[in-house]
Design an enzyme around this catalytic site. Structure first.
Site, PDB file in Angstrom:
ATOM      1  CD  GLU A  84       6.789  -5.153 -13.689  1.00 33.79           C
ATOM      2  OE1 GLU A  84       6.523  -4.594 -15.087  1.00 33.79           O
ATOM      3  OE2 GLU A  84       6.638  -4.289 -12.752  1.00 33.79           O
TER       4      GLU A  84
ATOM      5  CB  CYS B  55       3.502  -0.434   2.135  1.00 35.63           C
ATOM      6  SG  CYS B  55       4.151  -1.943   3.370  1.00 35.63           S
TER       7      CYS B  55
HETATM    8 FE1  SF4 Z   1       5.267  -3.009  -1.003  1.00 33.79          FE
HETATM    9 FE2  SF4 Z   1       4.862  -3.234   1.520  1.00 33.79          FE
HETATM   10 FE3  SF4 Z   1       4.744  -5.520  -0.034  1.00 33.79          FE
HETATM   11 FE4  SF4 Z   1       7.223  -4.312   0.310  1.00 33.79          FE
HETATM   12  S1  SF4 Z   1       5.800  -5.077   1.917  1.00 33.79           S
HETATM   13  S2  SF4 Z   1       6.174  -4.982  -1.344  1.00 33.79           S
HETATM   14  S3  SF4 Z   1       6.586  -2.279   0.349  1.00 33.79           S
HETATM   15  S4  SF4 Z   1       3.385  -3.673  -0.034  1.00 33.79           S
END
Ligand code: SF4
Ligand code: SAH
Length: 412
Positions: free
Chosen positions: A125, A149
């Site tokens: 996306e 995250c």
């Molecule tokens: Fe999402 Fe963390 Fe990956 Fe960034 S690093 S895309 S905040 S999971």
């Protein structure tokens, strides 16, 4: 109102899909090649040495200034050479599976890239956010993410693969196509339309994925995007956001030279370990040391620290105080992001008064601390809401999300 342009019914969609299928096949794309690689490709297609530089410049201009996606449009290149190029290489855009337009004008494209080698097609996306005086394109660097995250929707989608430089650039080129943002013709003196006059004036590497875990491809794509004889985006208008891949931060400044954003989100290691798990590997002290040493850092080129506002998790005044203490000495701007909910998320957005109180404190300490207006939430295009096939939302999940927003959870 949310408009969903279902491209599947239209002749345009079929034409784009057919073009993508016909041209992608297994041929390498010229999009995403460095100038040296382009010259090599031309030599392979039989272009004599003495013409290589000129032909490479012509191609570069067609691809990146005029944005053509069909060799036949390159009228100053002989039909015979165009034929030889078309036999060996592709320049077609990826397939646009869906284009959604939010009530606030934000657009989201679901793009499908053909298989690489033995792999499967992948979907990602890309989001366009029009604002007063500028337009920002939010580009993905990976399909899914290896990091998890806890507040991020992308983090629930396993990494499928890194995007290639071509695929990263294709997102910018599709956006320019769809927004009518490539000039129809060259200006009389062959000059390039400056980025200021463009619909896509800014790029942020804040879509799906961790850009610094795909360093080489991101670097290649951003150097092409900022090439003054091509797509011509100023490096000051390109921001790369990282969750904190410390060993790649210095290289980002030295080798790419774009603006840096850090997804900070917490001011204590114990909390950041939970919210942004890469913190266990590269804790706050290491991260902030790397920021202090960021090449080119100055008051005119500040680092943006992103801070998602999570109710009762990281939004107290003592968090704000600690934030100011931690960032002391770093030319910084703090971007407060109201948490954007997604189906299954376990957080709530902080109350508006709490966000304002936090912002006021940080502001009074001398840091610009804009609160990022959530954009495109109705089409799940806001920060942290991106996630692609094969796990797109079912209708029931969409309804659940809408109900969540109506109930006020996560509304800023
Ligand atoms: Fe999402 Fe963390 Fe990956 Fe960034 S690093 S895309 S905040 S999971
Ligand atoms: N992977 C990179 C860039 C993509 S995310 C990174 O983490 O920096 C872009 C920003 O949106 C990051 O600051 C990310 O932490 C934040 N974000 C993720 N999920 C969010 C959510 N649900 N609401 C608000 N911001 C979110």
């Amino acid at each position: 109102m949310t408009a969903i342009l279902d491209l599947s019914d239209t002749a345009a969609r079929d034409a784009i899909a057919a073009q993508a299928r016909a041209r992608f096949t297994d041929k390498p794309s010229l999009v995403g090649m460095s100038r040296a690689e382009l010259s090599e490709a031309l030599a392979g297609a039989g272009v004599p040495d003495r013409q290589l530089r000129m032909r490479a410049s012509q191609l570069w201009h067609w691809l990146y200034v005029r944005g053509v996606s069909d060799f036949d449009e390159m009228f100053n290149i002989s039909k015979e050479l165009r034929g030889r190029l078309a036999e060996r290489f592709a320049i077609a855009r990826p397939e646009i599976v869906e284009e959604q337009i939010s009530g606030d004008g934000t657009r989201k494209w679901l793009l499908r890239f053909p298989p690489r080698g033995a792999g499967r097609p992948v979907e990602i996306e890309t989001v366009y956010i029009p604002e007063e005086g500028r337009g920002t394109l939010c580009i993905s660097s990976q399909v899914g993410c290896t990091l998890t995250c806890s507040f991020c929707h992308t983090g629930t989608q396993k990494l499928v693969r890194n995007l290639t430089a071509e695929e990263i650039l294709a997102q910018l080129m599709v956006a320019r196509d769809r927004l009518g943002d490539f000039p129809d013709r060259d200006t009389p003196d062959g000059a390039i339309v400056p980025a200021e006059g463009r619909k896509v004036s800014n790029v942020v590497m804040m879509g799906m994925g961790e850009p610094l875990y795909n360093f080489e491809n991101v670097k290649k794509a951003l150097l092409i995007a900022s090439d003054g004889d091509g797509l011509s985006l100023s490096k000051r208008r390109i921001t790369l956001s990282t969750s904190g891949v410390v060993p790649e931060i210095a290289r980002t400044g030295e080798e790419i030279g774009v603006m840096l954003a850090i997804s900070l989100h917490a001011v204590r290691d114990d909390l950041r370990d939970m919210l942004v798990p890469i913190n266990r590997k590269y804790p706050l002290k290491d991260l902030l040391d790397a920021c202090r040493a960021y090449p080119g850092l100055s008051n005119a080129r500040r680092i943006t620290f992103e801070y998602v506002m999570l109710k009762d998790v990281n939004d107290s005044l003592s968090d704000a105080k600690e934030l100011v203490r931690l960032l002391k000495g770093i030319p910084a701007k703090i971007n407060l992001i109201p948490f954007n909910p997604w189906p299954g998320s376990n957080y709530q957005c902080s109350d508006w008064e709490t966000i304002e109180r936090f912002a006021d404190y940080v502001n009074a300490a001398g840091y610009a601390s804009p609160i990022r207006t959530p954009r495109g939430r109705d089409i799940l295009a806001a920060c942290g809401q991106l996630k692609s096939e094969s796990e797109r939302l079912r209708k029931s999940e969409r309804l659940a999300l809408e109900a969540m927003m109506i109930a006020g959870h996560g509304e800023a």
